[in-house]
Design an enzyme around this catalytic site. Structure first.
Site, PDB file in Angstrom:
ATOM      1  N   ASP A   1       0.728  -1.351   0.276  1.00  0.00           N
ATOM      2  CA  ASP A   1       0.060  -0.302  -0.435  1.00  0.00           C
ATOM      3  C   ASP A   1       0.578   0.945  -0.437  1.00  0.00           C
ATOM      4  O   ASP A   1       1.244   1.842   1.126  1.00  0.00           O
ATOM      5  CB  ASP A   1      -1.303   0.057   1.296  1.00  0.00           C
ATOM      6  CG  ASP A   1      -1.529   1.252   1.149  1.00  0.00           C
ATOM      7  OD1 ASP A   1      -2.419   2.058   0.467  1.00  0.00           O
ATOM      8  OD2 ASP A   1      -2.073   1.498   2.296  1.00  0.00           O
TER       9      ASP A   1
ATOM     10  N   ASP B   1      -0.803   7.145  -7.533  1.00  0.00           N
ATOM     11  CA  ASP B   1      -0.749   6.402  -6.697  1.00  0.00           C
ATOM     12  C   ASP B   1      -1.772   5.284  -7.029  1.00  0.00           C
ATOM     13  O   ASP B   1      -2.731   4.478  -8.129  1.00  0.00           O
ATOM     14  CB  ASP B   1      -2.754   6.979  -6.304  1.00  0.00           C
ATOM     15  CG  ASP B   1      -3.335   6.300  -4.075  1.00  0.00           C
ATOM     16  OD1 ASP B   1      -2.209   5.931  -3.899  1.00  0.00           O
ATOM     17  OD2 ASP B   1      -4.634   5.769  -4.289  1.00  0.00           O
TER      18      ASP B   1
END
Length: 448
Positions: free
Chosen positions: A126, A332
């Site tokens: 992540d 992202d």
């Protein structure tokens, strides 16, 4: 039909250690094979044939987009102010703070080894997180979620050690406004992370040996030994967080890899991509890469940003003024679809629909440009390309980097003055290189 989506991946690098000098207690020792300058770890989809959730029901398309939008909204708010909260206590472990985290839309996993002897751990990657953690024994069913592998038993490792409260590592974790980095009078440093979707993990902040690949170990790696997890987690063993801040994996290994890393998200969830620490050979000379300057958002050191200068569809540049991109674009790996400011999105949607006019649109409550390809043996999807500041032009993979479930993988993020986000669908098959030392982001086509 176009293949189903590949949600998320991975990882952000950090030059916090480089810029701020670091701390001996946050400087992990990396042992490498001779003459090995980089290390790569296979990256696979969580629901793919090699993923931990391959036999589990995957979330619906609507649910995946809901998580993606929630994550994007969280990141937008994070860009305005840093979310830090502190609550709950523990009789045995001192909890310094709840570190704000991103929404759990995580979908890509890597397998590493933890402990001596090394025990395989399947971890979500992540980019929005910095603290790495795994579920540790003892932990009963009310405190930990089910996972495929046995819980990590620290008593069976010769290199495990809890981090004490009165140490630099604990103080760095907590922040300057917590006395000695501890609360509640405990002797062991605690960690607690609460993510934007309400899921959380807490336990003992610890030292252990991390094995990235055969012959490549990270000694004294700081991670969370979790004994209380809540939320919709599914079969994986924990999370590795390399966000742009301490104590991420990239920060802890920056003395060896120089704060550079790259990854490639595969086009299909049956395939494997990779996560690499260190700049790949030739990257310093821009071999095979198109580079653009890395941009910083003042006051927020946790995101990697770039400046988008233009978009083309089918080789024709869209008539979008530079002012429409002035807010910048966050890259992202956890956000699924790309969010473009109002003017840019409207121009892209119109041009794409015009190029796809021979194909019937279908209604969809999640995205607004979706097609019905039933009965079509050949579908020509127009090429979409991004041009970044400095002139770097990147062609998105067709169709995997443009369409998601037969829908244009873009949506409107808000007014032109705001931020945009480049999601993981657009990044498929590209090697995305974050080179903090040189202050640039690179893209190489056809990497996985």
């Amino acid at each position: 039909m176009v293949s189903p989506p590949v949600l998320l991946l991975f990882i952000l690098c950090s030059c916090y250690y480089i810029a701020h000098g670091g701390d001996d207690e946050h400087r992990s020792s990396v042992t490498l094979e001779p003459r090995r300058a980089t290390v790569s770890v296979p990256l696979v989809h969580r629901h793919g044939p090699r993923g931990p959730s391959r036999n589990s029901d995957k979330p619906s398309f609507t649910e995946r987009l809901r998580r993606s939008h929630a994550r994007a909204n969280y990141m937008m708010s994070r860009a305005s102010h840093v979310m830090v909260s502190a609550r709950e206590d523990d009789a045995n472990v001192s909890i310094p703070t709840h570190l704000g985290g991103s929404v759990d839309s995580l979908e890509y996993v890597v397998t590493v080894g933890l402990g001596t002897p090394a025990v395989p751990q399947v971890l979500l990657m992540d980019t929005g997180s910095d603290v790495s953690w795994v579920q540790c024994a003892p932990c009963n069913s009310t405190r930990c979620y089910p996972q495929n592998d046995p819980l990590l038993d620290s008593t069976k490792s010769s290199t495990y050690a809890p981090i004490a409260c009165d140490t630099g590592a604990c103080r760095k974790l907590a922040g300057d406004h917590y006395q000695n980095g501890c609360t509640g009078g405990g002797t062991q440093c605690g960690y607690a992370v609460e993510y934007g979707d309400g899921s959380k993990t807490r336990g003992v902040y610890s030292d252990e040996t991390l094995t990235l690949a055969p012959g490549v170990t990270v000694k004294d790696f700081h991670f969370g030994c979790g004994r209380d997890q809540r939320g919709d987690n599914d079969r994986y063993d924990g999370l590795v967080g390399p966000r742009f801040s301490l104590p991420s994996l990239v920060v802890q290994t920056s003395s060896v890899y120089g704060g550079a890393f790259s990854y490639c998200l595969p086009a299909r969830n049956s395939e494997a991509g990779f996560l690499s620490l260190g700049a790949p050979p030739g990257a310093a000379n821009a071999t095979g890469f198109a580079f653009t300057p890395m941009r910083r958002l003042p006051g927020v050191a946790t995101f990697y940003m770039v400046t988008l200068a233009g978009i083309s569809v089918g080789g024709e540049e869209l008539d979008v003024p530079p002012s429409a991109f002035r807010g910048g674009m966050i890259i992202d790996s956890g956000t699924v679809v790309t969010g473009l400011p109002h003017t840019a999105y409207n121009a892209l949607q119109a041009a794409f629909r015009k190029a796809m006019a021979a194909n019937p649109l279908r209604p969809n409550g999640d995205l607004d440009t979706c097609y019905n390809f039933t009965g079509y043996s050949n579908v020509t999807v127009p090429k979409v390309a991004f041009t970044f500041s400095g002139g770097a032009t990147v062609d998105l993979d067709v169709p995997s980097g443009v369409l998601l479930e037969d829908c244009l993988a873009f949506h409107e993020s808000g007014p032109d003055v705001g931020l945009g986000i480049i999601g993981n669908v657009n990044q498929r098959t590209l090697e995305v290189l974050y080179d903090a030392g040189r202050g640039k982001v690179g893209f190489r086509a056809g990497a996985c």
